[in-house]
Design a protein around this motif. Structure first.
Motif: not given
Length: 224
Positions: A5-6, A170-174, A196-198
């Motif tokens: 979360f940082s 968070l999903l994009l970062t992971l 697709a997520l974007l």
């Protein structure tokens, strides 16, 4: 989890002044450029969006409402949409994923509706605490339930917007952090999933701005 979360923490600062929040106001320097030029396609598109929103909000708000009230709601929609879309850019601070900003929008809006309603339409506000057709035995409970649901409205508005923006980021970062460690054969699949997520996040950014504004409009229609 703390490191995860940082990515949402304000980190850019000079003399203990956070510069990340300046991204919220970048639109003031970018959006007005279109109004100094000959009307282009972007301006025509935005005018159509504004006109459509004005017609829809006009239906949701009572006809006896204050003239020009839809302009305030369209402005809120524009601010949220711009910040949501701006947060999808790399290395740009996502201000709409923080309760500080979303509560700053939701709490004064709800508070002004409540003050206006209780001062000008007190009987109307009391009538909203007991839904029509409620049995007399359930009226005290319904007053408590309606009061609590009314009080938590700004929190639900703010948390809904924040949670939806955080979840997608968070999903994009992971998925993005797994890029350097995966095989080259799977990397192309990761890129397709990220695109697709974007695209999905772009739709969520638009939908959440619309939902926030429509719910604010419905809340305002109850006090007029």
């Amino acid at each position: 989890m703390v490191n995860l979360f940082s990515v949402f923490d304000p980190s850019t600062s000079i003399m203990n002044l956070s510069l990340n929040w300046t991204s919220t106001m970048i639109g003031m320097t970018m959006i007005p450029l279109m109004f100094w030029l000959i009307p282009n396609r972007l301006m025509v598109l935005w005018n159509k969006i504004s006109t459509t929103l004005h017609k829809e909000f006009k239906v949701l708000i009572n006809m006896n409402s204050i003239h020009g009230s839809t302009l305030m709601l369209i402005a809120i929609f524009s601010i949220i949409l711009f910040n949501n879309l701006l947060g999808l850019m790399p290395y740009i601070f996502t201000s709409s994923s923080h309760l500080v900003m979303t509560l700053t929008l939701a709490l004064p809006l709800w508070l002004s509706f409540m003050i206006f309603g209780w001062i000008n339409n007190s009987l109307h506000m009391f009538a909203h605490l007991v839904p029509q057709g409620t049995p007399p035995a359930l009226m005290p409970f319904m007053v408590c339930i309606e009061t609590i649901s009314n009080i938590i409205r700004p929190a639900t508005l703010a948390i809904r917007l924040t949670a939806n923006m955080i979840a997608g980021h968070l999903l994009l970062t992971l998925l993005g952090n797994t890029g350097p460690s995966i095989q080259l054969s799977i990397f192309s699949l990761l890129v397709i999933v990220q695109i697709a997520l974007l695209t999905l996040e772009s739709a969520v950014a638009l939908i959440q701005a619309y939902v926030f504004t429509v719910l604010s409009t419905l809340y305002s229609s109850e006090v007029l």
